[in-house]
Design a protein around this motif. Structure first.
Motif, PDB file in Angstrom:
ATOM      1  N   ARG A   1      29.503  59.721  65.614  1.00  0.00           N
ATOM      2  CA  ARG A   1      30.726  59.817  64.809  1.00  0.00           C
ATOM      3  C   ARG A   1      30.573  59.167  63.439  1.00  0.00           C
ATOM      4  NH1 ARG A   1      35.867  58.015  68.262  1.00  0.00           N
ATOM      5  NH2 ARG A   1      34.560  56.193  68.699  1.00  0.00           N
ATOM      6  N   GLY A   2      29.400  58.588  63.171  1.00  0.00           N
ATOM      7  CA  GLY A   2      29.161  57.965  61.882  1.00  0.00           C
ATOM      8  C   GLY A   2      30.024  56.746  61.651  1.00  0.00           C
ATOM      9  N   ARG A   3      30.069  55.843  62.631  1.00  0.00           N
ATOM     10  CA  ARG A   3      30.912  54.664  62.526  1.00  0.00           C
ATOM     11  C   ARG A   3      30.149  53.395  62.882  1.00  0.00           C
ATOM     12  NH1 ARG A   3      36.611  56.715  65.352  1.00  0.00           N
ATOM     13  NH2 ARG A   3      37.100  58.329  63.786  1.00  0.00           N
TER      14      ARG A   3
ATOM     15  N   ARG B   1      34.963  43.740  61.092  1.00  0.00           N
ATOM     16  CA  ARG B   1      34.440  44.610  60.045  1.00  0.00           C
ATOM     17  C   ARG B   1      34.149  45.989  60.635  1.00  0.00           C
ATOM     18  NH1 ARG B   1      29.212  42.679  57.070  1.00  0.00           N
ATOM     19  NH2 ARG B   1      28.619  42.490  59.237  1.00  0.00           N
ATOM     20  N   LYS B   2      34.603  47.004  59.935  1.00  0.00           N
ATOM     21  CA  LYS B   2      34.346  48.381  60.325  1.00  0.00           C
ATOM     22  C   LYS B   2      33.947  49.163  59.089  1.00  0.00           C
ATOM     23  CE  LYS B   2      37.685  48.412  64.139  1.00  0.00           C
ATOM     24  NZ  LYS B   2      38.902  49.058  64.708  1.00  0.00           N
TER      25      LYS B   2
ATOM     26  N   LEU C   1      40.629  52.375  45.148  1.00  0.00           N
ATOM     27  CA  LEU C   1      41.991  51.843  45.039  1.00  0.00           C
ATOM     28  C   LEU C   1      42.613  51.547  46.405  1.00  0.00           C
ATOM     29  CD1 LEU C   1      43.366  54.166  42.197  1.00  0.00           C
ATOM     30  CD2 LEU C   1      42.225  51.937  41.994  1.00  0.00           C
ATOM     31  N   ASP C   2      41.806  51.023  47.312  1.00  0.00           N
ATOM     32  CA  ASP C   2      42.285  50.654  48.639  1.00  0.00           C
ATOM     33  C   ASP C   2      41.637  49.322  49.005  1.00  0.00           C
ATOM     34  OD1 ASP C   2      43.103  50.406  51.265  1.00  0.00           O
ATOM     35  OD2 ASP C   2      42.732  52.501  51.778  1.00  0.00           O
ATOM     36  N   GLN C   3      42.196  48.237  48.484  1.00  0.00           N
ATOM     37  CA  GLN C   3      41.600  46.927  48.697  1.00  0.00           C
ATOM     38  C   GLN C   3      41.557  46.519  50.169  1.00  0.00           C
ATOM     39  OE1 GLN C   3      42.929  43.772  46.115  1.00  0.00           O
ATOM     40  NE2 GLN C   3      42.309  42.173  47.541  1.00  0.00           N
ATOM     41  N   PRO C   4      42.616  46.737  50.964  1.00  0.00           N
ATOM     42  CA  PRO C   4      42.527  46.353  52.368  1.00  0.00           C
ATOM     43  C   PRO C   4      41.375  47.042  53.103  1.00  0.00           C
ATOM     44  CG  PRO C   4      44.806  46.728  51.760  1.00  0.00           C
ATOM     45  CD  PRO C   4      43.976  47.195  50.614  1.00  0.00           C
TER      46      PRO C   4
ATOM     47  N   GLY D   1      43.231  52.890  59.324  1.00  0.00           N
ATOM     48  CA  GLY D   1      42.661  54.104  59.904  1.00  0.00           C
ATOM     49  C   GLY D   1      41.268  54.405  59.382  1.00  0.00           C
ATOM     50  N   TRP D   2      40.500  55.116  60.204  1.00  0.00           N
ATOM     51  CA  TRP D   2      39.147  55.495  59.817  1.00  0.00           C
ATOM     52  C   TRP D   2      39.148  56.418  58.605  1.00  0.00           C
ATOM     53  CZ3 TRP D   2      34.774  53.265  61.183  1.00  0.00           C
ATOM     54  CH2 TRP D   2      34.751  52.506  62.356  1.00  0.00           C
ATOM     55  N   ASN D   3      40.236  57.166  58.423  1.00  0.00           N
ATOM     56  CA  ASN D   3      40.290  58.053  57.262  1.00  0.00           C
ATOM     57  C   ASN D   3      40.235  57.253  55.956  1.00  0.00           C
ATOM     58  OD1 ASN D   3      42.911  57.038  57.941  1.00  0.00           O
ATOM     59  ND2 ASN D   3      43.851  58.567  56.624  1.00  0.00           N
ATOM     60  N   ARG D   4      40.816  56.066  55.953  1.00  0.00           N
ATOM     61  CA  ARG D   4      40.778  55.227  54.752  1.00  0.00           C
ATOM     62  C   ARG D   4      39.379  54.651  54.545  1.00  0.00           C
ATOM     63  NH1 ARG D   4      45.870  51.247  55.261  1.00  0.00           N
ATOM     64  NH2 ARG D   4      44.906  50.401  53.359  1.00  0.00           N
ATOM     65  N   LEU D   5      38.723  54.278  55.623  1.00  0.00           N
ATOM     66  CA  LEU D   5      37.357  53.772  55.509  1.00  0.00           C
ATOM     67  C   LEU D   5      36.413  54.874  55.039  1.00  0.00           C
ATOM     68  CD1 LEU D   5      37.180  51.638  58.793  1.00  0.00           C
ATOM     69  CD2 LEU D   5      37.833  50.902  56.489  1.00  0.00           C
ATOM     70  N   GLU D   6      36.635  56.075  55.518  1.00  0.00           N
ATOM     71  CA  GLU D   6      35.817  57.215  55.088  1.00  0.00           C
ATOM     72  C   GLU D   6      36.031  57.511  53.614  1.00  0.00           C
ATOM     73  OE1 GLU D   6      37.156  60.181  57.762  1.00  0.00           O
ATOM     74  OE2 GLU D   6      36.045  59.382  59.490  1.00  0.00           O
ATOM     75  N   ALA D   7      37.255  57.354  53.135  1.00  0.00           N
ATOM     76  CA  ALA D   7      37.551  57.610  51.722  1.00  0.00           C
ATOM     77  C   ALA D   7      36.823  56.597  50.832  1.00  0.00           C
ATOM     78  CB  ALA D   7      39.052  57.549  51.480  1.00  0.00           C
TER      79      ALA D   7
END
Length: 253
Positions: A86-88, A100-101, A191-194, A216-222
């Motif tokens: 899943r690339g995580r 950390r993720k 632009l997503d500091q968290p 969410g993983w979508n934010r980490l992927e972005a």
């Protein structure tokens, strides 16, 4: 150090430190940083480092650029923290234990698969789950206690990176940890500091962090994709389609 000596009863009275032990002012530190310039690697330097590194170091460099990993992060990374299908990556920082993720780039996944396939069995049983081990089957960063009670640290990642940096023609003065700085500098463009903080393993003491239960993983992927677009050059190989695609593992040879 002086306070520790007094608190532990090693000295009879507090030691006078004098003005020379005062930390430099913020203005002095700012001027020093400006004089030295930013500690970053350019996209061209990143590609040169990747091309000049062996398989294991190449995987570590990608983890530095993709996830903000430092030397100890790579040395202590267990295979159980990776979900390559899943690339995580889900791995608390060894230094602080902070969560950390990170979402892994396709290039990072590919190189990690190759590195794991060629991985040697560790010499020590406690290192059995490590992703990376040296040619002598030891942990890359390790601390040993000397007979006189002192400790010494061996950092094989720093040594290997220095050789790869020289071979790639990249100017010295920037070590493996500069990859972490490079990641964070480009991550801020998302632009997503968290989300960037979660990837870096940084704490957030704000009230918002107390109420925020998950990212969410979508934010980490972005964030990962933002950094990837800025660091890894895309190109169209001869005879293959019109759209750009990322380089493949074999093309780094």
């Amino acid at each position: 150090m002086f306070k520790f000596a007094y608190d532990e009863g090693l000295t009879d009275s507090p030691l006078i430190r004098g003005r020379q032990f005062r930390p430099p002012s913020r203005s002095v530190l700012r001027k020093d940083r400006q004089k030295r310039g930013p500690k970053l690697f350019s996209p061209e330097e990143c590609l040169a480092l990747l091309r000049g590194a062996d398989l294991q170091l190449r995987a570590m460099i990608l983890l530095g650029l993709n996830c903000g990993f430092g030397n100890t992060d790579c040395a202590d990374l267990p295979r159980s923290a990776l979900d390559l299908d899943r690339g995580r990556l889900d791995f608390a920082r060894p230094k602080t234990g902070i969560e950390r993720k990170a979402a892994l780039w396709p290039e990072t996944v590919d190189v990690l698969r190759f590195a794991l396939a060629e991985r040697r069995d560790p010499k020590d049983a406690e290192d059995a789950d490590l992703v990376f081990v040296t040619r002598k089957r030891r942990r890359f960063v390790r601390t040993t206690r000397n007979p006189d009670g002192t400790t010494s640290t061996t950092d094989a990642i720093a040594q290997a990176f220095a050789k790869a940096r020289a071979a790639a023609g990249v100017e010295p003065g920037r070590g493996f940890y500069t990859l972490r700085r490079t990641f964070r500098t480009h991550a801020d463009a998302a632009l997503d500091q968290p989300a960037a903080d979660l990837i870096m393993g940084h704490t957030d003491e704000s009230m918002a962090a107390i109420y925020r239960q998950q990212i969410g993983w979508n934010r980490l992927e972005a964030v990962a994709e933002t950094v990837r677009e800025r660091i890894l050059p895309d190109f169209t190989p001869p005879g293959e389609g019109k759209g750009p695609r990322p380089y493949q593992v074999g093309e780094l040879q």
